[in-house]
Design an enzyme around this catalytic site. Sequence first.
Site, mmCIF file in Angstrom:
data_model
loop_
_atom_site.group_PDB
_atom_site.id
_atom_site.type_symbol
_atom_site.label_atom_id
_atom_site.label_comp_id
_atom_site.label_asym_id
_atom_site.label_seq_id
_atom_site.Cartn_x
_atom_site.Cartn_y
_atom_site.Cartn_z
ATOM 1 N N LYS A 284 0.865 -1.187 0.000
ATOM 2 C CA LYS A 284 0.000 0.000 0.000
ATOM 3 C C LYS A 284 0.896 1.230 0.000
ATOM 4 O O LYS A 284 1.737 1.394 0.892
ATOM 5 C CB LYS A 284 -0.902 0.000 1.251
ATOM 6 N N ASP B 58 -12.155 6.825 3.976
ATOM 7 C CA ASP B 58 -10.892 6.680 4.712
ATOM 8 C C ASP B 58 -10.419 5.221 4.732
ATOM 9 O O ASP B 58 -9.277 4.949 5.084
ATOM 10 C CB ASP B 58 -11.076 7.207 6.140
ATOM 11 N N LYS C 217 -10.179 12.830 8.030
ATOM 12 C CA LYS C 217 -9.635 12.475 9.340
ATOM 13 C C LYS C 217 -9.618 13.714 10.238
ATOM 14 O O LYS C 217 -9.564 14.839 9.731
ATOM 15 C CB LYS C 217 -8.188 11.999 9.174
ATOM 16 N N ARG D 267 -7.486 -0.519 1.261
ATOM 17 C CA ARG D 267 -8.004 -1.796 0.749
ATOM 18 C C ARG D 267 -8.477 -1.667 -0.694
ATOM 19 O O ARG D 267 -8.490 -2.642 -1.436
ATOM 20 C CB ARG D 267 -9.100 -2.320 1.692
HETATM 21 N N1 BES Z 1 -4.109 4.681 6.903
HETATM 22 C C1 BES Z 1 -5.204 4.400 7.736
HETATM 23 C C2 BES Z 1 -4.856 3.447 8.868
HETATM 24 C C3 BES Z 1 -3.906 3.985 9.904
HETATM 25 C C4 BES Z 1 -4.372 4.640 11.026
HETATM 26 C C5 BES Z 1 -2.558 3.778 9.766
HETATM 27 C C6 BES Z 1 -3.491 5.098 11.969
HETATM 28 C C7 BES Z 1 -1.674 4.225 10.728
HETATM 29 C C8 BES Z 1 -2.136 4.885 11.822
HETATM 30 C C9 BES Z 1 -6.336 3.743 6.938
HETATM 31 O O1 BES Z 1 -6.458 4.167 5.627
HETATM 32 C C10 BES Z 1 -7.610 4.093 7.648
HETATM 33 O O2 BES Z 1 -7.906 5.251 7.756
HETATM 34 N N2 BES Z 1 -8.311 3.075 8.122
HETATM 35 C C11 BES Z 1 -9.528 3.263 8.827
HETATM 36 C C12 BES Z 1 -10.505 2.213 8.370
HETATM 37 C C13 BES Z 1 -11.921 2.428 8.861
HETATM 38 C C14 BES Z 1 -12.510 3.670 8.222
HETATM 39 C C15 BES Z 1 -12.748 1.216 8.524
HETATM 40 C C16 BES Z 1 -9.250 3.108 10.315
HETATM 41 O O3 BES Z 1 -8.443 2.259 10.697
HETATM 42 O O4 BES Z 1 -9.817 3.868 11.093
HETATM 43 ZN ZN ZN Z 2 -4.646 4.814 4.722
HETATM 44 ZN ZN ZN Z 3 -7.578 5.962 5.426
#
Ligand code: BES
Ligand code: ZN
Ligand code: ZN
Length: 490
Positions: A256, A338, A268, A342
């Site tokens: 990724k 966000d 965010k 995936r």
């Molecule tokens: N890049 C983030 C995940 C992340 C969060 C990596 C904190 C490192 C530190 C990912 O794209 C994301 O935002 N995931 C969400 C998914 C949710 C919306 C289902 C998450 O983990 O909150």
């Molecule tokens: Zn991300």
């Molecule tokens: Zn994200």
Amino acid sequence: MKISTSGTTIDQQKKDAVILFFQGEKPLIDKTLSELITLCSELIKSSSFKGQSGQTAVFPLAGQIAAKRLILAGVGEAKYFDNGILEKAAGAAIRAGRDAGATTFAMPSGLPIDGMDDGLYRLLAGRGAVWGSYDFSTFKSDSRKTKPLSLTFAGKFTSKISITYATEQGAALLDTADLANLPGNEAPPEKIASWARIMAKQHGMTCQVLGKAELTKKGCGGILSVAQGSAQDARMVILRHKGTDPKARPIVLVGKTVTFDSGGISLKPGKGMGWMRYDKCGGMAVLAAMQMIARMNVKTPVVGILGAAENMPGSNATRPGDIIKAYNGKTIEVLNTDAEGRLVLADALGLAADLKPRAIVDLATLTGAVIVALGSAASAVLGNDETLVSDLIAAGNNAGERLWQLPLYKEYSDDMKSDFADISNICKSSSAGTATAAAFLQEFVPEDIPWAHIDIAGTAWLESAKPHQAPGATLFGARLLAQWIESLNA
Ligand code: BES
Ligand code: ZN
Ligand code: ZN
């Protein structure tokens, strides 16, 4: 850093500093060097050094041995010891020595720890030393050019391949770290692609880059939907290391590479958002691993695929509720923009599957949930093949990068069902975030291909300084991938 060997013992090394490891207060020094052991115990008496993991002490010497200084580096108690602790201790020792003005270092060629192979010790300590010498200084106007450092392993040797591996792997890590630490404005997908092209050429690999037009033609609706809110177009970067057997099926590594993750329309919160420049670290680990593999001339053919896109909330951005189609033809309802990693990986995994690989391993800073589960102590691994997962865990233990397996129960796949498309990009229950994300990815990998997913969200970067490393990318995953793929030769 130049790493070399010397047949004479550590006490004979005329260097700025000699580095010795301590397990608590127990010196990890060959018993025959009894005078050195006595010297150490005298020095420790008048200091606060306890040999804890990450702890170092620098002692100026007055001719007791040939070196000018002694650096003691703790690896903690035996019961908590792992290879990562040793690698980090070597890095911490180099940083402490460098701060004290040393540029030439020596370490013993072996370590009297049960079950520790001398070659593996030199790989870990050498690679850790190189990593410890690194600072990201690209944007520091006042950065002084520091003198190059050197490290000598002193004592008996059976094989010196570990020295070559430490040198090559260390160089690959430092090269990639300068890219991985770049902020979002300096490292858009196009820059990642051009960097990869140059790196591939330098190390005898090929590099194919798919831009917006090719991605559209191929039907890569996942990565395109992530990039469409950004002024920066997406790139799919495909690196190939040929290996020695043209008939062998390749290993495919997928990363990724979200160059900045604002969350998109599902924006965010502002606090800490700057760290999302490290959302490209799955791809950075794959780039570092590919460079290591090329530098070590491994026999196995390996393909590295980076899905590079920026997730921004521009006027053309994907809206929550939008339905898109991935490369393998499955439709996805994007309920949260966000959960973009995936979507990028869906296409990249589909392209990987087309290569009829021996196995696919993907790395991604995919979920905040993995930080809730494991913190920064380990990355999560999930997959459809128990042998592959356990091989990766074993490689991680050897390489000092811990993996912890999470399950992939059918319940998690059920939780990803959508009312309007084949699958949703978020789970209904909002629980088991790491496993449900992996269950989503599984939909894009044919069942008969061994596949594992490593969630590095908690391990990909440091937010505050540690003795072995300043804040920034860790390149977690590169070391274990190199270890695993190199071992496939055996
Ligand atoms: N890049 C983030 C995940 C992340 C969060 C990596 C904190 C490192 C530190 C990912 O794209 C994301 O935002 N995931 C969400 C998914 C949710 C919306 C289902 C998450 O983990 O909150
Ligand atoms: Zn991300
Ligand atoms: Zn994200």
